[in-house]
Design a protein around this motif. Structure first.
Motif, PDB file in Angstrom:
ATOM      1  N   HIS A  73      34.832  25.818  28.026  1.00 27.93           N
ATOM      2  CA  HIS A  73      34.826  26.105  29.459  1.00 27.93           C
ATOM      3  C   HIS A  73      35.929  27.091  29.834  1.00 27.93           C
ATOM      4  CE1 HIS A  73      31.745  23.205  30.566  1.00 27.93           C
ATOM      5  NE2 HIS A  73      32.279  22.373  29.677  1.00 27.93           N
ATOM      6  N   THR A  74      37.027  27.022  29.115  1.00 34.32           N
ATOM      7  CA  THR A  74      38.143  27.917  29.398  1.00 34.32           C
ATOM      8  C   THR A  74      37.748  29.372  29.206  1.00 34.32           C
ATOM      9  OG1 THR A  74      39.793  26.248  28.818  1.00 34.32           O
ATOM     10  CG2 THR A  74      40.489  28.547  28.705  1.00 34.32           C
ATOM     11  N   GLU A  75      36.955  29.654  28.169  1.00 35.45           N
ATOM     12  CA  GLU A  75      36.549  31.035  27.933  1.00 35.45           C
ATOM     13  C   GLU A  75      35.758  31.584  29.109  1.00 35.45           C
ATOM     14  OE1 GLU A  75      37.727  32.901  25.699  1.00 35.45           O
ATOM     15  OE2 GLU A  75      38.753  31.279  24.663  1.00 35.45           O
ATOM     16  N   SER A  76      34.911  30.752  29.703  1.00 39.28           N
ATOM     17  CA  SER A  76      34.173  31.191  30.884  1.00 39.28           C
ATOM     18  C   SER A  76      35.123  31.456  32.055  1.00 39.28           C
ATOM     19  CB  SER A  76      33.140  30.132  31.293  1.00 39.28           C
ATOM     20  OG  SER A  76      32.192  29.934  30.277  1.00 39.28           O
ATOM     21  N   VAL A  77      36.129  30.593  32.188  1.00 38.76           N
ATOM     22  CA  VAL A  77      37.106  30.767  33.255  1.00 38.76           C
ATOM     23  C   VAL A  77      37.872  32.068  33.065  1.00 38.76           C
ATOM     24  CG1 VAL A  77      39.238  29.861  34.265  1.00 38.76           C
ATOM     25  CG2 VAL A  77      37.348  28.307  33.713  1.00 38.76           C
ATOM     26  N   PHE A  78      38.328  32.331  31.850  1.00 40.75           N
ATOM     27  CA  PHE A  78      39.091  33.551  31.592  1.00 40.75           C
ATOM     28  C   PHE A  78      38.238  34.799  31.780  1.00 40.75           C
ATOM     29  CE2 PHE A  78      42.097  30.931  28.799  1.00 40.75           C
ATOM     30  CZ  PHE A  78      43.044  30.858  29.795  1.00 40.75           C
ATOM     31  N   ALA A  79      36.963  34.722  31.389  1.00 41.04           N
ATOM     32  CA  ALA A  79      36.077  35.870  31.584  1.00 41.04           C
ATOM     33  C   ALA A  79      35.910  36.166  33.071  1.00 41.04           C
ATOM     34  CB  ALA A  79      34.722  35.609  30.936  1.00 41.04           C
ATOM     35  N   GLN A  80      35.764  35.108  33.870  1.00 38.63           N
ATOM     36  CA  GLN A  80      35.620  35.303  35.311  1.00 38.63           C
ATOM     37  C   GLN A  80      36.910  35.834  35.924  1.00 38.63           C
ATOM     38  OE1 GLN A  80      32.746  35.020  36.982  1.00 38.63           O
ATOM     39  NE2 GLN A  80      33.839  35.897  38.720  1.00 38.63           N
ATOM     40  N   LEU A  81      38.042  35.367  35.428  1.00 40.17           N
ATOM     41  CA  LEU A  81      39.320  35.881  35.923  1.00 40.17           C
ATOM     42  C   LEU A  81      39.500  37.353  35.578  1.00 40.17           C
ATOM     43  CD1 LEU A  81      41.720  32.889  35.140  1.00 40.17           C
ATOM     44  CD2 LEU A  81      41.022  33.728  37.400  1.00 40.17           C
ATOM     45  N   GLU A  82      39.041  37.752  34.386  1.00 41.92           N
ATOM     46  CA  GLU A  82      39.108  39.168  34.014  1.00 41.92           C
ATOM     47  C   GLU A  82      38.268  40.007  34.968  1.00 41.92           C
ATOM     48  OE1 GLU A  82      40.926  40.726  31.922  1.00 41.92           O
ATOM     49  OE2 GLU A  82      41.789  39.101  30.750  1.00 41.92           O
ATOM     50  N   ARG A  83      37.067  39.500  35.282  1.00 45.58           N
ATOM     51  CA  ARG A  83      36.216  40.236  36.216  1.00 45.58           C
ATOM     52  C   ARG A  83      36.861  40.304  37.602  1.00 45.58           C
ATOM     53  NH1 ARG A  83      32.108  37.747  33.016  1.00 45.58           N
ATOM     54  NH2 ARG A  83      32.126  35.846  34.276  1.00 45.58           N
ATOM     55  N   ALA A  84      37.450  39.195  38.032  1.00 43.73           N
ATOM     56  CA  ALA A  84      38.127  39.176  39.327  1.00 43.73           C
ATOM     57  C   ALA A  84      39.313  40.138  39.333  1.00 43.73           C
ATOM     58  CB  ALA A  84      38.594  37.759  39.655  1.00 43.73           C
ATOM     59  N   ASP A  85      40.047  40.183  38.234  1.00 44.99           N
ATOM     60  CA  ASP A  85      41.204  41.074  38.144  1.00 44.99           C
ATOM     61  C   ASP A  85      40.770  42.531  38.207  1.00 44.99           C
ATOM     62  OD1 ASP A  85      44.140  41.262  37.642  1.00 44.99           O
ATOM     63  OD2 ASP A  85      43.463  42.353  35.866  1.00 44.99           O
ATOM     64  N   ALA A  86      39.673  42.848  37.483  1.00 47.70           N
ATOM     65  CA  ALA A  86      39.168  44.220  37.497  1.00 47.70           C
ATOM     66  C   ALA A  86      38.687  44.608  38.892  1.00 47.70           C
ATOM     67  CB  ALA A  86      38.038  44.373  36.480  1.00 47.70           C
ATOM     68  N   GLU A  87      38.010  43.670  39.565  1.00 48.72           N
ATOM     69  CA  GLU A  87      37.504  43.970  40.903  1.00 48.72           C
ATOM     70  C   GLU A  87      38.649  44.116  41.891  1.00 48.72           C
ATOM     71  OE1 GLU A  87      34.413  42.041  44.168  1.00 48.72           O
ATOM     72  OE2 GLU A  87      34.170  41.593  42.036  1.00 48.72           O
ATOM     73  N   LEU A  88      39.668  43.274  41.749  1.00 47.94           N
ATOM     74  CA  LEU A  88      40.820  43.370  42.634  1.00 47.94           C
ATOM     75  C   LEU A  88      41.557  44.688  42.420  1.00 47.94           C
ATOM     76  CD1 LEU A  88      42.621  42.055  44.764  1.00 47.94           C
ATOM     77  CD2 LEU A  88      43.876  40.934  42.919  1.00 47.94           C
ATOM     78  N   ALA A  89      41.685  45.094  41.152  1.00 46.95           N
ATOM     79  CA  ALA A  89      42.334  46.376  40.857  1.00 46.95           C
ATOM     80  C   ALA A  89      41.552  47.517  41.487  1.00 46.95           C
ATOM     81  CB  ALA A  89      42.446  46.576  39.348  1.00 46.95           C
ATOM     82  N   GLY A  90      40.212  47.442  41.415  1.00 47.16           N
ATOM     83  CA  GLY A  90      39.383  48.462  42.047  1.00 47.16           C
ATOM     84  C   GLY A  90      39.552  48.470  43.550  1.00 47.16           C
ATOM     85  N   TYR A  91      39.663  47.281  44.131  1.00 43.52           N
ATOM     86  CA  TYR A  91      39.872  47.194  45.576  1.00 43.52           C
ATOM     87  C   TYR A  91      41.204  47.831  45.956  1.00 43.52           C
ATOM     88  CZ  TYR A  91      41.020  45.149  50.090  1.00 43.52           C
ATOM     89  OH  TYR A  91      41.410  44.985  51.380  1.00 43.52           O
ATOM     90  N   LEU A  92      42.239  47.550  45.190  1.00 48.91           N
ATOM     91  CA  LEU A  92      43.558  48.097  45.485  1.00 48.91           C
ATOM     92  C   LEU A  92      43.593  49.606  45.323  1.00 48.91           C
ATOM     93  CD1 LEU A  92      45.788  45.352  43.807  1.00 48.91           C
ATOM     94  CD2 LEU A  92      45.415  45.733  46.254  1.00 48.91           C
ATOM     95  N   ARG A  93      42.700  50.159  44.481  1.00 46.15           N
ATOM     96  CA  ARG A  93      42.605  51.614  44.331  1.00 46.15           C
ATOM     97  C   ARG A  93      41.613  52.220  45.315  1.00 46.15           C
ATOM     98  NH1 ARG A  93      42.305  50.099  38.817  1.00 46.15           N
ATOM     99  NH2 ARG A  93      40.056  50.474  38.893  1.00 46.15           N
ATOM    100  N   GLY A  94      40.991  51.390  46.150  1.00 42.70           N
ATOM    101  CA  GLY A  94      40.001  51.895  47.092  1.00 42.70           C
ATOM    102  C   GLY A  94      38.671  52.213  46.461  1.00 42.70           C
ATOM    103  N   GLU A  95      38.368  51.624  45.304  1.00 38.61           N
ATOM    104  CA  GLU A  95      37.119  51.916  44.604  1.00 38.61           C
ATOM    105  C   GLU A  95      36.060  50.849  44.844  1.00 38.61           C
ATOM    106  OE1 GLU A  95      38.409  52.325  40.601  1.00 38.61           O
ATOM    107  OE2 GLU A  95      39.280  54.305  40.914  1.00 38.61           O
ATOM    108  N   THR A  96      36.443  49.712  45.379  1.00 41.00           N
ATOM    109  CA  THR A  96      35.492  48.656  45.716  1.00 41.00           C
ATOM    110  C   THR A  96      35.838  48.119  47.100  1.00 41.00           C
ATOM    111  OG1 THR A  96      36.855  46.908  44.717  1.00 41.00           O
ATOM    112  CG2 THR A  96      35.243  47.985  43.289  1.00 41.00           C
ATOM    113  N   GLY A  97      34.937  47.325  47.638  1.00 45.89           N
ATOM    114  CA  GLY A  97      35.138  46.758  48.962  1.00 45.89           C
ATOM    115  C   GLY A  97      34.136  47.329  49.949  1.00 45.89           C
TER     116      GLY A  97
END
Length: 303
Positions: A73-97
């Motif tokens: 289950h942890t691997e699924s959690v970490f994969a989702q956190l990676e996706r969240a981190d990538a999306e947040l980074a994109g948001y902070l760069r103005g690339e998502t949102g």
């Protein structure tokens, strides 16, 4: 009981690293921790989850079946956190949102749609939602937080001293004169606004467009005779085409032009209307809003 378990991400990372490295010592080296700190953190995790995670195996430890279950289950959690981190980074760069734009009618096809096309190509994760709204409504929407950016004529904008908004100039939109295609002045070289002082004029009865037309004509030395009143470009150009009068038309309204109407550029005394964007003060530095503002300004830079 399930709802009381505490899933500590940092401790789960330690457990995953132990699974990968095989020993507490190697795990400690990889994570820049001491072996005793690793052991203590894993012991705390076992207590939080209410299961045994490690068992002795000679001089080493190995993961229990419960630990392997947790790791699945942890691997699924970490994969989702990676996706969240990538999306947040994109948001902070103005690339998502999402950026919500309120714009007056002629600005939608002339400014907003081209900007959306450019943003889709360059930043496909950034969504722009458009709402057609004239100035009074657009600024109400902006103030209440229902749009993030409002486009209007400068003549309809709040004062620059309004503490709620930051104003961003976009472009000066030239005003061309619309004449019936068979009008005798269509072919005149160096046509000036003053040459049309004796013509019947078509413009709105009130509001900023009436003020812009009156101010432009008065600057050219005459007061226009208002023969007909209309607010929409379709109606105005239909009357021009029918020979009922002449009108000043913003170049942004080019999509409305008719075959029976000749558009002439007033080269010597060309009036302009100024278009600006407004955002809630402080939000102009938000990366997504800044990207939309940059895309809206691009036509004026290119022009």
């Amino acid at each position: 009981m399930t709802g009381t378990r505490e899933w500590d991400i940092r401790k789960l990372r330690i457990l995953r690293t132990l699974s990968e490295r095989g020993t507490v010592t190697a795990t400690a080296e990889a994570l820049l921790m001491t072996p005793s700190a690793v052991s203590q953190q894993l012991s705390n995790l076992a207590s939080q989850l209410g299961v045994t995670l490690l068992e002795a195996h000679g001089r080493r430890v190995r993961l229990t079946d419960a630990a392997h279950l947790v790791l699945r289950h942890t691997e699924s959690v970490f994969a989702q956190l990676e996706r969240a981190d990538a999306e947040l980074a994109g948001y902070l760069r103005g690339e998502t949102g999402t950026v919500r734009v309120g714009a007056f009618s002629t600005a939608v096809p002339a400014l907003v749609v081209p900007a959306v096309r450019r943003l889709r190509a360059a930043h496909p994760g950034l969504e722009v939602r458009v709402r057609e709204a004239e100035a009074a409504e657009a600024y109400d929407l902006l103030s209440s937080g229902r749009v993030d950016l409002a486009l209007s004529l400068a003549a309809q904008a709040p004062t620059a001293r309004d503490p709620r908004f930051a104003l961003v100039p976009l472009l000066a939109d030239p005003l061309d004169v619309a004449l019936p295609a068979d009008h005798p002045l269509v072919e005149r070289d160096g046509l000036r606004l003053a040459d049309l002082s004796d013509e019947p004029w078509i413009f709105g009865g009130s509001g900023p467009w009436s003020e812009i037309t009156l101010a432009a004509c008065e600057s050219a030395g005459f007061v226009p005779e208002q023969a007909h009143s209309a607010a929409g470009w379709t109606a105005i150009l239909a009357m021009v085409e029918a020979g009922m009068g002449v009108a000043l038309v913003p170049r942004m309204a080019a999509a409305e032009r008719r075959r029976g109407v000749a558009m002439r550029v007033l080269e010597r005394d060309q009036p302009r209307r100024h278009v600006l964007a407004a955002v809630r003060r402080g939000s102009e530095t938000s990366p997504g809003i800044a990207r939309v503002l940059s895309a809206l300004r691009e036509p004026s830079r290119a022009g």
